[in-house]
Design an enzyme around this catalytic site. Structure first.
Site, PDB file in Angstrom:
ATOM      1  N   LYS A  52      38.195  16.850  -7.569  1.00 22.04           N
ATOM      2  CA  LYS A  52      39.500  16.660  -8.207  1.00 22.04           C
ATOM      3  C   LYS A  52      40.347  15.676  -7.386  1.00 22.04           C
ATOM      4  O   LYS A  52      40.973  14.769  -7.932  1.00 22.04           O
ATOM      5  CB  LYS A  52      40.227  17.997  -8.371  1.00 22.04           C
ATOM      6  CG  LYS A  52      39.601  18.878  -9.460  1.00 22.04           C
ATOM      7  CD  LYS A  52      40.115  20.317  -9.456  1.00 22.04           C
ATOM      8  CE  LYS A  52      39.307  21.162 -10.457  1.00 22.04           C
ATOM      9  NZ  LYS A  52      39.689  22.582 -10.477  1.00 22.04           N
ATOM     10  N   GLN A  96      42.974  26.871  -7.288  1.00 20.87           N
ATOM     11  CA  GLN A  96      41.549  26.972  -7.592  1.00 20.87           C
ATOM     12  C   GLN A  96      41.117  28.436  -7.642  1.00 20.87           C
ATOM     13  O   GLN A  96      41.425  29.214  -6.748  1.00 20.87           O
ATOM     14  CB  GLN A  96      40.732  26.196  -6.546  1.00 20.87           C
ATOM     15  CG  GLN A  96      39.246  26.090  -6.865  1.00 20.87           C
ATOM     16  CD  GLN A  96      38.945  25.268  -8.116  1.00 20.87           C
ATOM     17  OE1 GLN A  96      39.696  24.368  -8.482  1.00 20.87           O
ATOM     18  NE2 GLN A  96      37.842  25.574  -8.770  1.00 20.87           N
ATOM     19  N   ASP A 119      46.409  23.232 -15.435  1.00 23.84           N
ATOM     20  CA  ASP A 119      45.180  23.956 -15.773  1.00 23.84           C
ATOM     21  C   ASP A 119      45.290  24.626 -17.142  1.00 23.84           C
ATOM     22  O   ASP A 119      44.286  25.040 -17.711  1.00 23.84           O
ATOM     23  CB  ASP A 119      44.922  25.062 -14.727  1.00 23.84           C
ATOM     24  CG  ASP A 119      43.810  24.700 -13.756  1.00 23.84           C
ATOM     25  OD1 ASP A 119      42.973  23.855 -14.107  1.00 23.84           O
ATOM     26  OD2 ASP A 119      43.785  25.279 -12.655  1.00 23.84           O
TER      27      ASP A 119
END
Ligand code: GUN
Length: 293
Positions: A52, A96, A119
């Site tokens: 990422k 995460q 997200d």
């Protein structure tokens, strides 16, 4: 059979995003800035987050990686989330997953300002998605729809079977496939571990999205000729043939199913690369304040 090349499509979209970022910067606009919180040293999470950050560099975004050890408290993480919520330079951020067991993932997700939730995991974004309102759509479902779109695969009125009901993939992709418009307008069936007749249901499917995390679950005898297959599986299995010591296995028995499929995604190189690019797109939208002011 046509292979759906997620690597090529994601490279193309990456280029499109990078061009837009160049224009924004040339016009004196703000450089989009993504932050990622990584807890612990799980191999999979380390790789995902490193990719990422690398993608951010490649498209011209700013990125910030914040690391904690496994023994971080929920309170410390919540404070970090709040700091990022308040930081005007950060357009979007992710935590995460998975998190250590002593931390409530749901509590952390719900602490994120939904306007920075690139997200798309916050209940406000999930809820808005489910009723077809502008929102951050989570990366994997968004990547899958983008692949269907770029390959111009018809979805209207098609029988779409989703295997798996996770919050990250199964539930949102089932929802998106039934929304009005394209890609969507499909008749969606969701199968999961308690579904007794999965084989018969899959045999009726025009499109199968396999996201259960069971390697090679979908076999040739379970699909009809001409089926479109999207394989979301990424189970790590030990391998002596790779540098890392593992390789990724999909949820689809590729050799068998590809003989009958009209379109199929490989693993790796299918959905995987699209996931990160969807996060980059969400970050660009966050930077431009295009969804929420
Ligand atoms: N873990 C596995 N997939 C994801 C994802 O898309 N976002 C985050 N934050 N964690 C994940």
């Amino acid at each position: 059979m046509q292979l759906i090349d997620g690597k090529a499509i994601s490279a193309q979209i990456k280029k499109e995003i990078a061009e837009e970022v160049t224009k924004i910067k040339a016009a004196g606009g703000k450089t989009p800035h993504l932050a990622a919180i990584l807890v612990g040293h799980d191999g999979g999470s380390e790789t995902y987050v490193a990719n990422k950050v690398k993608s951010c560099e490649e498209v011209g975004f700013k990125s910030t990686l914040i690391r904690y050890e496994n023994d971080v408290t929920e309170e410390e993480l919540l404070q970090c989330v709040e700091r990022l919520n308040q930081d005007a330079d950060i357009d979007g951020f992710i935590v995460q997953l998975p998190l250590p067991k002593h931390i409530s993932e749901q509590r952390i997700i719900e602490a994120i300002d939904y306007r920075k939730d690139v997200d798309g995991f916050h209940p406000i974004n999930v809820g808005r998605m489910s009723i077809g309102l502008p929102c951050f759509v989570s990366a994997t479902p968004a990547g899958i729809l983008e692949l269907l779109k770029r390959y111009e695969i018809p979805t209207q009125g098609k029988n779409c079977v989703v295997l798996g009901r996770s919050n990250i993939v199964g539930k949102p992709v089932a929802n998106l496939m039934m929304q009005k418009g394209y890609p969507g307008d499909a008749t969606v069936t969701v199968c999961h571990s308690r579904t007794p007749n999965i084989k018969e249901i899959c045999q009726q499917a025009d499109i199968i999205i396999a996201a259960l995390g069971v390697p090679e679950f979908l076999t040739g005898d379970m699909v009809k000729d001409g089926v479109v297959v999207i394989d979301v599986g990424t189970t790590r299995v030990p391998s002596t043939e790779t540098k890392s010591g593992f390789r990724l296995k999909g949820d689809v028995k590729f050799d068998e199913v590809s003989e009958k499929a009209s379109y199929i995604t490989p693993v790796p190189g299918g959905v995987g690369p699209m996931t990160i690019i969807s996060l980059m797109r969400n970050t660009l939208l966050a930077g431009k304040k295009e969804i929420y002011k």
